[in-house]
Design an enzyme around this catalytic site. Structure first.
Site, mmCIF file in Angstrom:
data_model
loop_
_atom_site.group_PDB
_atom_site.id
_atom_site.type_symbol
_atom_site.label_atom_id
_atom_site.label_comp_id
_atom_site.label_asym_id
_atom_site.label_seq_id
_atom_site.Cartn_x
_atom_site.Cartn_y
_atom_site.Cartn_z
ATOM 1 N N LYS A 213 -3.111 4.799 6.806
ATOM 2 C CA LYS A 213 -3.373 5.180 8.192
ATOM 3 C C LYS A 213 -3.160 6.679 8.371
ATOM 4 O O LYS A 213 -2.184 7.229 7.855
ATOM 5 C CB LYS A 213 -2.431 4.437 9.128
ATOM 6 C CG LYS A 213 -2.643 2.942 9.183
ATOM 7 C CD LYS A 213 -1.703 2.313 10.191
ATOM 8 C CE LYS A 213 -1.747 0.798 10.157
ATOM 9 N NZ LYS A 213 -1.252 0.201 8.894
ATOM 10 N N CYS B 85 -11.171 -9.119 14.624
ATOM 11 C CA CYS B 85 -10.051 -9.070 13.675
ATOM 12 C C CYS B 85 -10.452 -8.407 12.345
ATOM 13 O O CYS B 85 -11.482 -8.723 11.758
ATOM 14 C CB CYS B 85 -9.574 -10.486 13.396
ATOM 15 S SG CYS B 85 -8.190 -10.520 12.243
ATOM 16 N N CYS C 289 -3.797 -18.202 13.523
ATOM 17 C CA CYS C 289 -3.380 -17.542 14.759
ATOM 18 C C CYS C 289 -3.552 -18.519 15.911
ATOM 19 O O CYS C 289 -4.329 -19.468 15.814
ATOM 20 C CB CYS C 289 -4.251 -16.319 15.035
ATOM 21 S SG CYS C 289 -4.176 -15.107 13.715
ATOM 22 N N ARG D 21 6.949 0.309 2.168
ATOM 23 C CA ARG D 21 6.649 -0.750 3.127
ATOM 24 C C ARG D 21 5.789 -1.831 2.495
ATOM 25 O O ARG D 21 4.905 -1.527 1.687
ATOM 26 C CB ARG D 21 5.856 -0.179 4.324
ATOM 27 C CG ARG D 21 6.721 0.513 5.346
ATOM 28 C CD ARG D 21 5.901 1.510 6.148
ATOM 29 N NE ARG D 21 5.692 2.715 5.369
ATOM 30 C CZ ARG D 21 4.880 3.712 5.723
ATOM 31 N NH1 ARG D 21 4.173 3.626 6.825
ATOM 32 N NH2 ARG D 21 4.770 4.774 4.967
ATOM 33 N N ASP E 74 -7.297 3.594 10.046
ATOM 34 C CA ASP E 74 -6.866 3.047 8.762
ATOM 35 C C ASP E 74 -8.030 3.313 7.811
ATOM 36 O O ASP E 74 -9.116 2.760 7.987
ATOM 37 C CB ASP E 74 -6.578 1.542 8.894
ATOM 38 C CG ASP E 74 -5.424 1.127 8.012
ATOM 39 O OD1 ASP E 74 -5.165 1.821 7.010
ATOM 40 O OD2 ASP E 74 -4.790 0.097 8.319
ATOM 41 N N ARG F 122 0.819 -1.210 0.000
ATOM 42 C CA ARG F 122 0.000 0.000 0.000
ATOM 43 C C ARG F 122 0.852 1.259 0.000
ATOM 44 O O ARG F 122 0.549 2.235 -0.659
ATOM 45 C CB ARG F 122 -0.917 -0.011 1.223
ATOM 46 C CG ARG F 122 -1.682 1.281 1.383
ATOM 47 C CD ARG F 122 -2.257 1.436 2.772
ATOM 48 N NE ARG F 122 -3.170 0.359 3.097
ATOM 49 C CZ ARG F 122 -3.522 0.051 4.336
ATOM 50 N NH1 ARG F 122 -3.020 0.704 5.340
ATOM 51 N NH2 ARG F 122 -4.362 -0.928 4.559
ATOM 52 N N TYR F 123 1.921 1.264 0.797
ATOM 53 C CA TYR F 123 2.835 2.408 0.863
ATOM 54 C C TYR F 123 4.055 2.074 0.009
ATOM 55 O O TYR F 123 4.490 0.926 -0.016
ATOM 56 C CB TYR F 123 3.293 2.632 2.310
ATOM 57 C CG TYR F 123 2.178 2.867 3.287
ATOM 58 C CD1 TYR F 123 1.464 4.059 3.291
ATOM 59 C CD2 TYR F 123 1.845 1.899 4.235
ATOM 60 C CE1 TYR F 123 0.451 4.282 4.210
ATOM 61 C CE2 TYR F 123 0.837 2.126 5.161
ATOM 62 C CZ TYR F 123 0.143 3.308 5.151
ATOM 63 O OH TYR F 123 -0.854 3.528 6.061
ATOM 64 N N ASP G 13 -11.459 -0.882 12.435
ATOM 65 C CA ASP G 13 -11.701 -0.872 10.998
ATOM 66 C C ASP G 13 -13.167 -1.201 10.738
ATOM 67 O O ASP G 13 -13.822 -1.853 11.549
ATOM 68 C CB ASP G 13 -10.823 -1.923 10.306
ATOM 69 C CG ASP G 13 -9.347 -1.534 10.331
ATOM 70 O OD1 ASP G 13 -9.064 -0.321 10.319
ATOM 71 O OD2 ASP G 13 -8.502 -2.436 10.372
ATOM 72 N N ARG H 3 -9.076 -8.920 9.587
ATOM 73 C CA ARG H 3 -8.979 -9.927 8.513
ATOM 74 C C ARG H 3 -9.843 -11.139 8.817
ATOM 75 O O ARG H 3 -9.524 -12.254 8.413
ATOM 76 C CB ARG H 3 -7.524 -10.348 8.329
ATOM 77 C CG ARG H 3 -6.745 -9.350 7.517
ATOM 78 C CD ARG H 3 -5.339 -9.724 7.156
ATOM 79 N NE ARG H 3 -4.677 -8.436 7.023
ATOM 80 C CZ ARG H 3 -3.733 -7.989 7.832
ATOM 81 N NH1 ARG H 3 -3.267 -8.745 8.792
ATOM 82 N NH2 ARG H 3 -3.233 -6.775 7.667
ATOM 83 N N CYS I 109 -9.335 -13.559 17.351
ATOM 84 C CA CYS I 109 -9.945 -12.393 17.971
ATOM 85 C C CYS I 109 -11.219 -12.086 17.214
ATOM 86 O O CYS I 109 -11.215 -12.010 15.981
ATOM 87 C CB CYS I 109 -9.000 -11.197 17.903
ATOM 88 S SG CYS I 109 -7.331 -11.615 18.433
HETATM 89 C C1 LIG Z 1 -0.182 -0.536 8.768
HETATM 90 C C2 LIG Z 1 0.412 -0.946 7.519
HETATM 91 C C3 LIG Z 1 1.786 -0.744 7.282
HETATM 92 C C4 LIG Z 1 2.713 -0.150 8.314
HETATM 93 O O1 LIG Z 1 2.359 1.139 8.652
HETATM 94 P P1 LIG Z 1 3.231 1.955 9.717
HETATM 95 O O2 LIG Z 1 2.417 3.189 9.894
HETATM 96 O O3 LIG Z 1 4.575 2.194 9.106
HETATM 97 O O4 LIG Z 1 3.328 1.129 10.947
HETATM 98 C C5 LIG Z 1 2.280 -1.129 6.067
HETATM 99 N N1 LIG Z 1 1.500 -1.660 5.103
HETATM 100 C C6 LIG Z 1 0.186 -1.856 5.306
HETATM 101 C C7 LIG Z 1 -0.620 -2.436 4.195
HETATM 102 C C8 LIG Z 1 -0.403 -1.508 6.517
HETATM 103 O O5 LIG Z 1 -1.702 -1.738 6.712
HETATM 104 S S1 SF4 Z 2 -6.233 -9.677 15.440
HETATM 105 FE FE1 SF4 Z 2 -6.576 -11.175 13.782
HETATM 106 S S2 SF4 Z 2 -4.536 -11.580 12.941
HETATM 107 FE FE2 SF4 Z 2 -4.239 -10.619 14.964
HETATM 108 S S3 SF4 Z 2 -4.064 -12.348 16.410
HETATM 109 FE FE3 SF4 Z 2 -6.211 -11.714 16.388
HETATM 110 S S4 SF4 Z 2 -7.178 -13.052 14.854
HETATM 111 FE FE4 SF4 Z 2 -4.967 -13.145 14.507
#
Ligand SMILES: *Cc1c(COP(=O)(O)O)cnc(C)c1O
Ligand code: SF4
Length: 347
Positions: free
Chosen positions: A315, A110, A103, A94, A308, A90-91, A271, A112, A107
């Site tokens: 973010k 979550c 996991c 990174r 986010d 995305r960035y 989110d 995802r 959670c």
């Molecule tokens: C959160 C995230 C990051 C890391 O973001 P930082 O602000 O540098 O901690 C990198 N890629 C994705 C897709 C993210 O969701």
């Molecule tokens: S938040 Fe989602 S990815 Fe993170 S530990 Fe919990 S279930 Fe796993």
């Protein structure tokens, strides 16, 4: 099998097992678990004191997960930002590398939850190689975040392969790992894991504590071992209604984290992920909590509150607004609630 794997195998994964401990509606929860898997480790189960307490709410399936249909499954547009499977770019600098599909515990909130613990998130060795190749041929990437799922659920051997692969890429400045193991399965932080992690520098690990009751002696010990191995520890907390949307709870959490050598990094606004609506708070609630902490808690203990943005826009920080401009005058609110005039430079 290692001890931590034996303990993980003792986790509760069905409502029927849960019913041997608590009075739950097995039929209703089974419908939830068919869509969103459950797993509760023996360690995390022991932290539940009562039905509906802050630990319960994080790990026990809830029928409301199936009622929340208005939100998208993938609010951060991760799928469309994945140039290769399981890697979100995305960035420019990174990459989020989802190396594990599972996991230690699932959670309920979550982001995802559409795919963690599901077949769609199974990562093969081929996927790992494809992801490493993508990072190697994309020199803008300086920072790789291993996430998932939980990367520390992989064997030491597999983890070593990935870390070695990343270490061979010259344009990377650092490696990050996101893991909830210190909270869910602290016994995973073994001597051999620490001996492995010690070899990669700089290595940042962001863990995920949401409530002061998760700071157990076992979790503290896991964090101490990681810190002693030279791993830089941070924490990402999710602001969760009915769990930690309270300044006193978060004050205790963030102070407690500093005491176990973990630096609060982010406080995430929820989110907009489908199935998590009952955890959502107003942005104003988060801002009010930050205002209550400011001035009465070590600055080291105060994380950045972030949203986010939907659609994978990234973010952004949300800050209490301390500075007010009226005409040429600048007034700044004090942490105690007063305000003072601040002599601004003319530009
Ligand atoms: C959160 C995230 C990051 C890391 O973001 P930082 O602000 O540098 O901690 C990198 N890629 C994705 C897709 C993210 O969701
Ligand atoms: S938040 Fe989602 S990815 Fe993170 S530990 Fe919990 S279930 Fe796993």
């Amino acid at each position: 099998m290692e001890d931590w794997q034996k303990n993980l195998a003792q986790s509760l994964t069905t409502p029927e097992q849960l019913a041997t401990y608590f009075p739950v509606d097995v039929a209703a929860l089974s419908r939830v678990v068919e869509r969103y898997p459950m797993r509760i480790t023996p360690h995390y189960l022991r932290l539940i004191h009562a039905v509906d307490d802050p630990i319960w709410r994080q790990c026990i399936p809830d029928s409301r997960e199936l009622d929340d249909l208005d939100q998208p499954e993938d609010p951060l547009a991760e799928e469309s930002l994945s140039p290769v499977p399981h890697l979100v770019h995305r960035y420019p600098d990174r990459a989020l590398f989802l190396v594990s599909g599972t996991c230690a515990g699932y959670c309920r909130f979550c982001t995802r939850k559409r795919k963690v613990g599901c077949a769609a998130m199974r990562v093969t060795m081929g996927d790992v190689r494809t992801g490493l190749d993508y990072i190697a041929r994309t020199p803008q990437i300086r920072d790789v975040i291993l996430s998932g799922g939980d990367p520390l659920l992989m064997s030491d051997l597999l983890l070593k392969e990935i870390l070695d692969g990343l270490s061979r890429i010259p344009h990377l400045d650092l490696i990050r790992i996101g893991s909830r193991m210190p909270v869910m399965l602290p016994e995973r932080i073994t001597d051999s894991l620490c001996a492995l992690l010690r070899r990669y520098r700089p290595l940042y690990l962001n863990t995920h504590f949401n409530h002061p009751r998760e700071i157990t002696p076992e979790a503290a010990d896991a964090c101490a071992r990681l810190a002693d191995a030279g791993v830089q520890l941070g924490n990402q907390t999710v602001l969760l209604k009915g769990v930690n949307d309270d300044a006193e709870v978060l004050r205790e959490l963030f102070r407690g984290l500093l005491k176990i050598r973990v630096r609060p990094y982010y406080l995430h606004h929820m989110d907009l992920a489908r199935g998590t609506g009952h955890f959502r708070t107003a942005i104003a609630d988060g801002v009010a909590i930050l205002e209550a902490l400011r001035g009465t808690l070590s600055g080291l203990a105060i994380p950045q509150y972030v949203i986010d943005l939907p659609g994978g826009k990234g973010k952004v920080p949300v800050c209490p607004d301390y500075v007010q401009r009226t005409g040429d005058e600048v007034w700044v609110r004090t942490p105690e609630g007063g305000r003072i005039r601040f002599p601004e430079l003319k530009r």
